[in-house]
Design a protein around this motif. Structure first.
Motif, PDB file in Angstrom:
ATOM      1  N   ASN A 393      34.119  87.686  67.797  1.00  0.00           N
ATOM      2  CA  ASN A 393      33.475  86.702  66.919  1.00  0.00           C
ATOM      3  C   ASN A 393      34.256  86.544  65.612  1.00  0.00           C
ATOM      4  N   ARG A 394      34.616  85.328  65.291  1.00  0.00           N
ATOM      5  CA  ARG A 394      35.437  85.070  64.105  1.00  0.00           C
ATOM      6  C   ARG A 394      34.689  85.421  62.807  1.00  0.00           C
ATOM      7  N   THR A 395      33.408  85.086  62.746  1.00  0.00           N
ATOM      8  CA  THR A 395      32.636  85.384  61.538  1.00  0.00           C
ATOM      9  C   THR A 395      32.627  86.878  61.252  1.00  0.00           C
ATOM     10  N   LEU A 396      32.461  87.689  62.292  1.00  0.00           N
ATOM     11  CA  LEU A 396      32.419  89.137  62.096  1.00  0.00           C
ATOM     12  C   LEU A 396      33.809  89.708  61.808  1.00  0.00           C
ATOM     13  N   ARG A 397      34.841  89.115  62.397  1.00  0.00           N
ATOM     14  CA  ARG A 397      36.193  89.620  62.132  1.00  0.00           C
ATOM     15  C   ARG A 397      36.556  89.473  60.658  1.00  0.00           C
ATOM     16  N   TYR A 398      36.026  88.441  60.009  1.00  0.00           N
ATOM     17  CA  TYR A 398      36.321  88.213  58.594  1.00  0.00           C
ATOM     18  C   TYR A 398      35.091  88.491  57.719  1.00  0.00           C
ATOM     19  N   TYR A 399      34.208  89.337  58.219  1.00  0.00           N
ATOM     20  CA  TYR A 399      32.990  89.667  57.474  1.00  0.00           C
ATOM     21  C   TYR A 399      33.379  90.359  56.168  1.00  0.00           C
ATOM     22  N   PRO A 400      32.925  89.843  55.023  1.00  0.00           N
ATOM     23  CA  PRO A 400      33.379  90.399  53.746  1.00  0.00           C
ATOM     24  C   PRO A 400      32.662  91.687  53.383  1.00  0.00           C
ATOM     25  N   ARG A 401      33.318  92.445  52.519  1.00  0.00           N
ATOM     26  CA  ARG A 401      32.633  93.578  51.912  1.00  0.00           C
ATOM     27  C   ARG A 401      31.652  93.052  50.872  1.00  0.00           C
TER      28      ARG A 401
END
Length: 414
Positions: A393-401
């Protein structure tokens, strides 16, 4: 937003008061939840009636979750929590008195269970929304993990005490719950939280719709909610299937009890590890890790030949979940404006409640339609598919801190 002193949580007076009070309440709640079906069975002799009483608790919480979240965003949160403690204490006092006088009825039990469930529908969003105003942002993740440990400890201690106290007297577990709510009320009475100015009060339905619309527009919240629903659905189904597997293997009831308790032990250890892992793992790794751990561990149940081994398996499966929860909840609280945090929590409670209800139903269907081994493997396959989806999932791969500052946008801004 009022600035909170950056001190260790152990020296944070407000957080300590909240943690101690709600830790006590968790013990009492777990004791009551164990005792409710036992009391109903003793009074009516009907297992179906036991399910009805527990359903009253769950239905009340589910029905009030969305309006409860909206009311939390409208009213003073500390006062909501105090009122909920009073309502629960009064309901439990009435039940203790009825049991002492041998005059309890099924309707009375159902009403008390509904009051407890309804109060949680208000209390939990109020506590979640209040937490960021009690601890600094730098310690919010640790506070979330510490609360997770509190829940696991309370569940283990309360379940054990509930069984012992019920053996002493039917009313004793409910008296314990009553006393713990009094303790929680006293702790909250001494807690100092920022007061919130009166908010405009449009129609409640409009407030609920506004919150749902804002949450739906946030891809991170949509995706992580779907992750949590999938995880809870498959694990709840798996748990029931494993219990059936253990029972059909002739595992003694005592070992099955140990097996269930080990899940709580794993949760406590995992919550203690969560702040350290949260700092060292990327958000994507923390979230995907729990899915892959469960996918890998699920099939091992077919090889375990004792309740103790299944308990060790459950403990291992529970280790990483608090880290993922800490990562997700911390970011959601910081991303969501204060004026919408109650609706965030209420919406998530609806989603999690649906998964908690559907999971055992799915597990029951699997246990009836297939052999326990096949049912375990079906659950493992479902968890593997979910793990793959989380990984790509792209959203989770770039999930921010965590955000450096709490969100300050208004509810209508996108």
């Amino acid at each position: 937003m009022t600035t909170v002193a950056d001190v260790p949580l152990a020296r944070n007076r407000n957080f300590t008061l909240l943690w101690v009070g709600q830790g006590a309440a968790e013990v009492g709640f777990s004791a009551s939840m164990l005792a409710f079906p036992l009391v109903v069975l003793a009074v009516t002799g009907s297992a179906a009636a036991s399910g009805l009483v527990l359903a009253a608790d769950a239905v009340a919480q589910a029905v009030l979750a969305l309006p409860g979240g909206a009311l939390v965003d409208r009213w003073d949160r500390r006062r909501i929590m105090l009122a909920c403690e009073v309502a629960q204490a009064v309901a439990l006092a009435s039940l203790v008195a009825a049991l002492l006088l041998d005059g309890v009825s099924l309707l009375h039990l159902a009403v008390v269970a509904a009051v407890l469930g309804g109060c949680r529908a208000l209390f939990e969003p109020a506590e979640d929304a209040l937490l960021p105003s009690l601890v600094p942002e730098s310690r919010l993740a640790t506070a979330v993990a510490t609360n997770s440990a509190r829940s696991s400890i309370g569940q283990m201690a309360g379940t054990a005490l509930g069984g012992v106290l019920f053996g002493v007297a039917r009313w004793a577990p409910f008296l314990l719950d009553l006393v713990t709510h009094v303790v929680a009320f006293v702790m909250l009475a001494f807690l100092r939280a920022p007061t919130r100015p009166p908010a405009e009060s449009p129609a409640l339905g409009r407030e609920i719709a506004e919150g749902l619309r804002w949450l739906w527009q946030r891809g991170e919240i949509r995706v992580t909610t779907a992750c949590a629903v999938a995880l809870n659905l498959f694990f709840a189904a798996y748990y029931l299937v494993v219990v059936v597997l253990a029972e059909r293997q002739g595992t003694p009831a005592g070992e099955i009890g140990v097996m269930a308790a080990m899940l709580g032990v794993g949760g406590v250890v995992g919550a203690m590890m969560a702040p350290w892992l949260h700092r060292r793992l990327s958000p994507h790794a923390a979230i995907a890790g729990v899915f892959w751990a469960l996918a890998a561990l699920c099939p091992l149940a077919v090889l375990a030949d004792s309740g103790y081994l299944l308990g060790a398996l459950f403990a291992a499966m529970a280790l990483l979940a608090p880290t993922a929860n800490t990562t997700i909840i911390t970011h959601q609280l910081l991303l969501t404006p204060d004026a919408l945090r109650g609706r965030l929590s209420g919406t998530l409670n609806v989603a999690m409640g649906g998964a908690a209800a559907a999971g055992p139903a799915l597990g029951g269907v699997l246990a009836e339609a297939a052999t326990p081994t096949a049912a375990v493997l079906v659950c493992a396959a479902g968890m593997t598919v979910a793990a793959i989806a989380v990984t790509v999932n792209r959203t989770l791969r770039y999930y921010p801190r965590e955000e450096s500052q709490c969100a300050t946008t208004s509810p209508t801004e996108s």
